[in-house]
Motif scaffolding. Structure first.
Motif, short mmCIF file in Angstrom:
data_model
loop_
_atom_site.label_atom_id
_atom_site.label_comp_id
_atom_site.label_asym_id
_atom_site.label_seq_id
_atom_site.Cartn_x
_atom_site.Cartn_y
_atom_site.Cartn_z
N UNK A 396 38.88 31.24 49.74
CA UNK A 396 38.23 30.43 50.45
C UNK A 396 36.54 30.15 50.10
N UNK A 397 35.84 31.27 49.81
CA UNK A 397 34.66 30.87 49.27
C UNK A 397 34.56 30.34 48.03
N UNK A 398 35.47 30.53 47.03
CA UNK A 398 35.72 30.18 45.74
C UNK A 398 35.77 28.57 45.83
N UNK A 502 37.66 40.63 40.67
CA UNK A 502 37.19 39.54 39.77
C UNK A 502 35.88 39.49 39.31
N UNK A 503 35.18 40.96 39.16
CA UNK A 503 33.85 40.80 38.71
C UNK A 503 32.81 40.63 39.60
N UNK A 504 31.51 40.56 39.16
CA UNK A 504 30.56 40.18 40.25
C UNK A 504 30.22 38.59 40.21
N UNK A 505 30.58 37.98 41.04
CA UNK A 505 30.40 36.43 40.86
C UNK A 505 29.65 36.09 42.36
N UNK A 506 29.79 34.85 42.66
CA UNK A 506 29.11 34.24 43.75
C UNK A 506 30.10 34.53 44.92
#
Length: 941
Positions: A396-398, A502-506
């Motif tokens: 949802x944030x993505x 999924x790694x460090x992302x926003x």
């Protein structure tokens, strides 16, 4: 080919009938029988799963009313497979949970029958391959949910919550029906495959905005979207198993299912984006904010449900392929953790006697295992890592960050997403901390302890699913999600990965920020506000109540204006309105043919003269009620003779029997009235009534004359030609009723049965009171009691004879039912109800129900072989000594008509004949209270 979909759909309805009918089943047997429906349904669904996962669409089609585009089409693709599995799996768990939740005084039979009815309605909706059929099951979900929400009918909040839900979702259903009709008109078909393939045509149509708004009204009301969200918290008055089922996997998910189903058709325009995404965002934030301040556990979960439904709606509103995938994923996740949370709340209520957070606290010491399950489900709702809610929240944030629109709308959507994450953690924290930690419990009447082992198993299964999907999404939920998403997006389905990292992302930063911000917001609110003292009032409920009061006030004003407690005034308004409407429609084009003399033998003129004389005598003697009834009976007898004179024996028999039954009804009704009405005083009223009666008589006469003398081609010849070769009957009248016009007859007997049940419900309370029960016959007639007893076996023989010959000679179910009713009615009149019921003991309500069931089953049976509803078949078995016996399936439908007519007529008249009239109205010589005179005589002031 085995009709798997038809069997899958029929299972809940069949089990609901089996559960409702027997009275000797134990509560455990009732629960097991109820659970058989979803368990067997899951087996059937598993059998079809390989085909669905391979991308195939399983269909089953039967003709219903093909002329109207209504086909009984069932369709199983990835989306409907996902929803059907969710409905069946959680339904089975809810049934297991409900068996231990319901109190001994609760009717298990009624509860499980209503639950299975609702389950069948939901399955019918998700499996529908025709939009009109989908609307039918959509409305059935509203009706069955009304029964479930109002299950505890002795509680006012349950009645109000059920009524509110029915009115709001029912109104949305009417809007949806209008939108579906517009879509069908645009496409030229209601078949779902054709509609889904006509997306560009629908979006380019000038009717698209209207159809979109109407469909969205249905979606928003069902899924509790702003501003219609207020009904959902008030539905919490239902038993907790109902809340767990309706508000996790079914009722409120019906709206988002329809939004997903029609997404390929309606999405892709700016209008769709702005309406759906803005409404979804508002619902998301309003529900989350209100959830923080709820003191009732189920109230908190209800507002959190509203918030999550807003999240799903917002995702579909973004109209991007990955947003659709995220919306479908969150539908699955929300169903698992919300059902488990509702069940946990029910266990707490069951063991502590309260759901008030202010009285709870520190329950982890008393219910350690239940507390652990509820805490895990709460963390899934908050979107904590290693649980399923975290994965869909990150998606949802993505999608919020990747929105196509620029400027303020993009900033607003990103802000709404992050704020929703903060609020979601805040209300989840309050649910966990104030229920299972802190001080308490306070003021409980009983010491809480763990519930029975089997009551926790459904919660355990759902919590394990939350963990399994959160840790191993690729091997647990990925195939189901891929099948559902591919059925909506087809070749537009993007490549995506379900992984816990999924790694460090926003999006991850937003998730972590939401967790920290949510806990901080809860602590800040708790420190600065006395949250236990905050009482929230629903503005939506207040507006709803004010609107309902306004509607009732308007209805009372119109009623007082048109009726004013006067039957005569009601009839005047009815006749005048009919004259105006029909006159406005037909007068401009009315062309009566030139008058001509009718050549008929003297017998015809004699019958006409008798009819005129009977009408004139009715006008002259209308104040003397008994004489007027007799003269009206003479008029009916003349009409019967006229039908016989015109070679219409079926109509003649029907009219004669109806006159006999009506005469008894009028005699019973007269028992409650004075023998004569007071003289009329107003001359203007006489003139008015005369003018209205003359206009109505001339209008009906002119219409009849025009119909009888017009030169048009009739379908009579076609009916005569088809009756014997296609319907296997030489009595065309009966063939029309049970075959050619069988659907119409089905509606008529349904209305007749409902009318009889309404009369029974209105008079039952009076009948049950011993002081109002009539001890003997209400009317003294000079008829020997022995004669009435002899008439019954004779009438039964005649009734069966007329019934069996009805398809090829004058007779049939309607006539036979009235013939059987007449001798019983005479016994009611002469001997009294107590004597008749002690000897016969007929259950007229059951008779109506069985008759309707037989008629419906006879109509549905041909559909199993691919034929339209109520199609006839014919066999001619050769029997020893009897030879060839022609039999047609229409006799089964006629049996239903027979039972409904007999049961309905007897139910009405037996109830009328066993009520003791009031002294004021039964006094033949006493005075009548002047204030009651208008009610008795129909006088207009």
């Amino acid at each position: 080919m085995i009709p798997f979909l038809e069997i899958l759909l029929a299972l809940p309805f069949a089990m609901a009938l089996l559960v409702a009918l027997p009275r000797g089943l134990s509560r455990g047997a009732t629960a097991w029988l109820s659970a058989a429906a979803p368990l067997l349904g899951l087996l059937l669904l598993a059998w079809l799963t390989p085909a669905v996962l391979a991308g195939h669409v399983v269909r089953g089609e039967h003709a219903w009313v093909p002329q109207l585009g209504l086909m009984f089409t069932l369709r199983l693709d990835g989306l409907s497979w996902m929803f059907a599995g969710m409905v069946l799996l959680i339904g089975a768990l809810v049934i297991m949970y409900a068996h231990y939740y319901l109190a001994a005084k609760d009717s298990a039979r009624r509860f499980f029958a209503c639950l299975l009815l609702f389950m069948g309605a939901m399955l019918g909706m998700v499996l529908s391959g025709n939009l009109l059929l989908l609307v039918v099951f959509w409305e059935l979900t509203s009706i069955s949910s009304f029964l479930l929400i109002g299950f505890w009918s002795h509680r006012r909040d349950a009645r109000e919550g059920a009524k509110m839900a029915l009115i709001i979702t029912g109104a949305g259903g009417l809007a949806l029906l209008a939108g579906v009709l517009l879509i069908g008109r645009i496409v030229g078909s209601f078949d779902l495959d054709l509609v889904l393939a006509a997306g560009p045509i629908i979006r380019d149509s000038p009717w698209y905005p209207v159809a979109l708004v109407l469909v969205l009204l249905g979606v928003f009301t069902k899924s509790a979207q702003f501003p219609f969200h207020f009904w959902l918290p008030h539905a919490m008055a239902a038993p907790t198993p109902v809340s767990a089922y309706l508000h996790s996997a079914t009722m409120v998910k019906a709206g988002v299912f329809l939004l997903a189903r029609l997404h390929p058709v309606l999405a892709g325009t700016d209008l769709f984006f702005y309406i759906v995404s803005i409404v979804g965002a508002l619902t998301l934030l309003i529900g989350a904010w209100n959830a923080i301040f709820q003191h009732d556990l189920k109230g908190l979960l209800a507002y959190s449900t509203i918030s999550h439904l807003g999240l799903i709606t917002l995702l579909f509103g973004l109209s991007k392929p990955m947003a659709v995938v995220a919306g479908l994923f969150h539908i699955l996740n929300h169903a698992t953790f919300k059902a488990s949370l509702f069940m946990a709340a029910g266990i707490i209520d069951h063991e502590t006697g309260t759901r008030d957070i202010r009285k709870l606290g520190n329950l982890r010491r008393y219910l350690p295992f239940t507390s652990a399950l509820a805490i895990i489900a709460s963390l899934a709702m908050a979107g904590i890592p290693l649980l399923n809610g975290f994965l869909s929240k990150e998606m949802f944030f993505t999608e919020a960050l990747d929105i196509d629109q620029r400027g303020p709308i993009r900033i607003a959507m990103i802000g709404a997403a992050f704020l929703a994450g903060v609020l979601g953690v805040a209300y989840s924290t309050r649910f966990v901390y104030e229920t299972f930690f802190g001080k308490g419990p306070r003021g409980l009447e009983t010491m809480p302890h763990e519930p029975p082992r089997w009551m926790k198993i459904p919660v355990e299964i759902l919590v394990v699913l939350c963990l399994a999907v959160g840790i191993f999404p690729a091997i647990t939920v990925a195939p189901a999600l891929d099948a559902a998403a591919r059925s909506l997006l087809g070749d537009s389905l993007p490549a995506y990965s379900l992984a816990i990292w999924h790694g460090f992302n926003l999006p991850l930063m937003m998730s972590l920020g939401g967790m920290v911000g949510g806990v901080g917001l809860y602590l800040a609110l708790r420190r600065r506000l006395d949250m236990d003292a905050i009482e929230q009032h629903s503005q939506g409920r207040w507006l709803f109540q004010r609107q309902m009061e306004a509607v009732f006030r308007l209805a009372r004003r119109v009623t007082d204006l048109l009726i004013n407690r006067s039957v005569q005034r009601s009839l005047v308004w009815l006749v005048v309105a009919t004259l105006v409407v029909i006159g406005a429609s037909f007068l401009p084009e009315a062309r009566l043919p030139a008058p001509r003399l009718v050549n008929q033998p003297p017998l015809g003129w004699l019958l006409w003269a008798m009819l005129v004389a009977a009408v004139a005598m009715t006008l002259r003697l209308h104040r003397h009620r008994l004489l007027a009834v007799i003269v009206v009976g003479v008029a009916g007898l003349v009409v019967s003779l006229t039908f016989a004179f015109l070679s219409a024996p079926d109509l003649a028999l029907t009219q004669l029997l109806v006159e006999m039954v009506t005469l008894v009804l009028l005699l019973l009704a007269m028992n409650y009235l004075p023998p004569s009405s007071p003289p009329e005083r107003a001359r203007r009223r006489k003139i008015r009534d005369g003018v209205v009666a003359l206009a109505a008589g001339l209008g009906v006469g002119g219409l009849a004359y025009a119909m009888l003398t017009r030169q048009v081609d009739s379908i009579a010849g076609e009916l005569l030609a088809r009756a014997l070769p296609e319907a296997y009957g030489s009595n065309v009248v009966n063939v029309i009723l049970v075959d050619f016009r069988g659907f119409d007859t089905m509606g008529e007997i349904t209305v007749f049965g409902i009318a009889a049940l309404v009369v029974h419900a209105l008079l039952r309370r009076v009948r049950m009171a011993p002081e109002k029960r009539m001890p003997g016959g209400p009317i003294s007639l000079p008829v020997p009691a022995d004669l009435t007893q002899i008439l019954f076996p004779m009438a039964l023989t005649v009734s069966l004879y007329l019934f069996l010959r009805g398809h090829n000679a004058p007779g049939g179910g309607f006539i036979a039912g009235l013939v059987l009713a007449v001798p019983l009615l005479m016994q009611y009149v002469v001997q009294g109800a107590a004597s008749v019921e002690s000897r016969f003991g007929f259950n007229y309500v059951a008779c109506i129900g069985i008759g309707l069931g037989v008629a419906l089953a006879t109509g549905i049976a041909p559909m199993l072989w691919g034929h339209p509803f109520l199609s006839s078949s014919h066999v001619e078995p050769v029997l020893p000594w009897l030879g060839k016996i022609p039999l047609t399936s229409a006799i089964g439908f006629d049996i239903g008509v027979y039972l409904v007519v007999f049961g309905g007529a007897m139910l009405i008249l037996s109830m009328m004949g066993t009520i003791l009239p009031s002294r004021r109205l039964s006094s033949h010589r006493g005075t009548i209270d002047p204030t009651q005179r208008s009610k008795v005589t129909g006088e207009i002031h």
